[in-house]
Enzyme design. Structure first.
Site, short mmCIF file in Angstrom:
data_model
loop_
_atom_site.label_atom_id
_atom_site.label_comp_id
_atom_site.label_asym_id
_atom_site.label_seq_id
_atom_site.Cartn_x
_atom_site.Cartn_y
_atom_site.Cartn_z
N ASP A 15 32.86 16.18 13.69
CA ASP A 15 31.79 15.34 13.12
C ASP A 15 31.83 13.91 13.67
OD1 ASP A 15 31.09 17.40 11.49
OD2 ASP A 15 31.92 16.53 9.65
N ARG A 96 38.82 6.76 -0.08
CA ARG A 96 37.60 6.19 0.52
C ARG A 96 37.52 4.66 0.40
NH1 ARG A 96 38.23 10.48 2.16
NH2 ARG A 96 36.72 12.11 2.52
N ASP A 123 31.55 11.43 -1.33
CA ASP A 123 32.29 10.47 -0.51
C ASP A 123 31.39 9.42 0.14
OD1 ASP A 123 34.83 11.39 -1.10
OD2 ASP A 123 34.66 13.02 0.35
N SER A 176 36.08 23.38 3.98
CA SER A 176 35.98 21.94 4.22
C SER A 176 37.18 21.32 3.52
CB SER A 176 34.68 21.40 3.64
OG SER A 176 34.76 20.01 3.55
N1 ARG Z 1 35.11 16.98 -4.93
C1 ARG Z 1 36.11 16.08 -4.52
C2 ARG Z 1 35.67 14.66 -4.70
O1 ARG Z 1 34.49 14.43 -4.78
C3 ARG Z 1 36.65 16.35 -3.15
C4 ARG Z 1 35.78 16.04 -1.99
C5 ARG Z 1 36.50 16.47 -0.77
N2 ARG Z 1 35.78 16.43 0.44
C6 ARG Z 1 35.81 17.43 1.34
N3 ARG Z 1 35.19 17.24 2.46
N4 ARG Z 1 36.40 18.57 1.13
O2 ARG Z 1 36.46 13.77 -4.78
#
Ligand code: ARG
Length: 406
Positions: A15, A96, A123, A176
């Site tokens: 990505d 993040r 995110d 993912s």
């Molecule tokens: N659902 C979780 C959150 O919003 C994890 C997100 C993880 N991202 C990923 N690309 N798997 O914090």
């Protein structure tokens, strides 16, 4: 005239490698990459840096953020026993804002007009909210929202067409993944049906409880003012403690979560997490708070922990609400000093002992023995007053009242 600059959060994966090229070609920008190490299971950071340089970026900064992540973010998460909706210890939501902070710093260093990221879902909100809070003038570009590469094969095709090297196995992982010191999030593929049991290949940090040792493992964690400082008598910095506990708990099959959570944008999402160290530390920390934090304060803290977790989940790391909640949490931690003893066995972790020089647990008061210092006679008066309102209600409106019989 020199081009405008953009600072990109770069992981070296497909990505963000495609992002580099796209920002150069479609937006005519000079790209600076920032690659943050927050403890993710990554190898070959040097190769990723070289790959970015080969794509013609101005610079690629590889930053070791593990200690800053532990000391500034995980410490606060532990103080607040961070558990979004009482179940998810917030791993992605914690990294993040730190990455966003580094991007803003590097943008200032290079005089960049833009920052960019390859995030989707929650995110992207966290990332951009953090950037806006730290520098409201900086503009954000999210290539994945702008380009029309709809799926991974589209990105692979774009990469081939634009001489972007495609990481080996780019299409192999059915999930993912986002990971850091605090754990690992696993989404997509087979897991999108919430009725499907996770397959063995989803788990990396934790052993299947069926394959764990047949004898229990005992571990002691020491805290000072709410911060973990030692494991089994060995003083370590927090990043090392988290790594050590990820191993001990993971080897005992503790720390797997399979749940459905409410995303910020209003939809429900099935998530699997491996959070062995995080769950262990929160379990131990809560047990120590049980003896060190006064009862009324503890009850209020438990309510505010949910507000803290929701604020952080929703991208409000740098916000007045979160700042004020942190101040509250910090005040509650002053006497959370002591040791917790844990027993791991076949996917479980139980607290089996806790002690503190500031313990409010008073044996003399608590004992059921005859020599208790608790004044049993005083209970009668207490109950009389405490039930006054209830008795009044019972007479006038309660089940045996005339009103209820009518
Ligand atoms: N659902 C979780 C959150 O919003 C994890 C997100 C993880 N991202 C990923 N690309 N798997 O914090």
């Amino acid at each position: 005239m020199s081009k405008e600059k953009v600072v990109l959060a770069y992981s070296g994966g497909l990505d963000t490698s495609v992002c580099v090229k796209w920002l150069q070609d479609e937006k005519n920008l000079d790209v600076v990459c920032v690659c943050g190490n927050v403890g993710q299971e990554e190898t070959g950071l040097d190769a990723k840096k070289q790959k970015a340089l080969d794509l013609g970026v101005l610079d690629c900064q590889v930053l070791d953020l593990r200690d800053e992540f532990s000391d500034e973010f995980l410490t606060k998460a532990i103080a607040a026993n961070s558990m979004y909706e009482n179940k998810y210890p917030l791993l992605s939501a914690l990294s993040r804002p730190l990455l966003a902070k580094k991007l803003v710093e590097v943008a200032h260093e290079f005089g960049a007009t833009y920052v960019a990221h390859g995030c989707t879902g929650n995110d992207q909100v966290r990332f951009e909210a953090a950037v806006k809070a730290l520098d409201p003038e900086l503009k954000v570009i999210a290539p994945v929202r702008e380009w029309d590469l709809k799926c991974r094969p589209d990105e692979v095709a774009y990469a081939h067409a634009h001489n972007v090297p495609v990481p080996e196995g780019a299409n192999d992982n059915p999930y993912s993944i986002d990971d850091n010191l605090w754990g690992r999030a696993i989404e997509c593929g087979h897991l999108e049906d919430p009725w499907n049991e996770p397959l063995d290949d989803a788990w990396v940090m934790t052993k299947n409880p069926e394959d764990t040792p047949d004898t229990p493992t005992y571990t002691e964690i020491e805290f000072e003012a709410g911060k973990p400082v030692a494991v089994d008598g060995k003083k370590m910095k927090l990043s090392e403690i988290v790594i050590a506990l990820n191993k001990i708990s993971g080897d005992n099959g503790f720390g797997r979560l399979d749940l459905v959570e409410d995303r910020l944008v209003g939809l429900k999402s099935r998530e699997c997490y491996e959070v062995p160290g995080a769950l262990t530390l929160i379990t131990a920390h809560k047990a120590l708070e049980d003896i060190c934090v006064e009862g009324d304060l503890l009850k209020t803290k438990i309510k505010l922990e949910q507000d803290w977790a929701t604020a952080v989940y929703n991208g409000q790391w740098y916000s007045p609400l979160k700042n004020a909640l942190d101040a509250f949490m910090a005040d509650t931690q002053k006497f959370v000093t002591g040791t917790v003893r844990l027993k791991f066995f076949k996917g479980n972790c139980h607290v089996v002992g806790r002690k503190s020089p500031f313990s409010l647990y008073d044996y003399g008061l608590a004992t059921y023995d005859r020599d208790t210092t608790f004044d049993e006679k005083a209970s009668a008066g207490f109950i009389e007053i405490d039930t006054l309102s209830l008795k009044t209600w019972a007479k006038v409106q309660g089940p045996s009242s005339a009103a209820a019989q009518a």
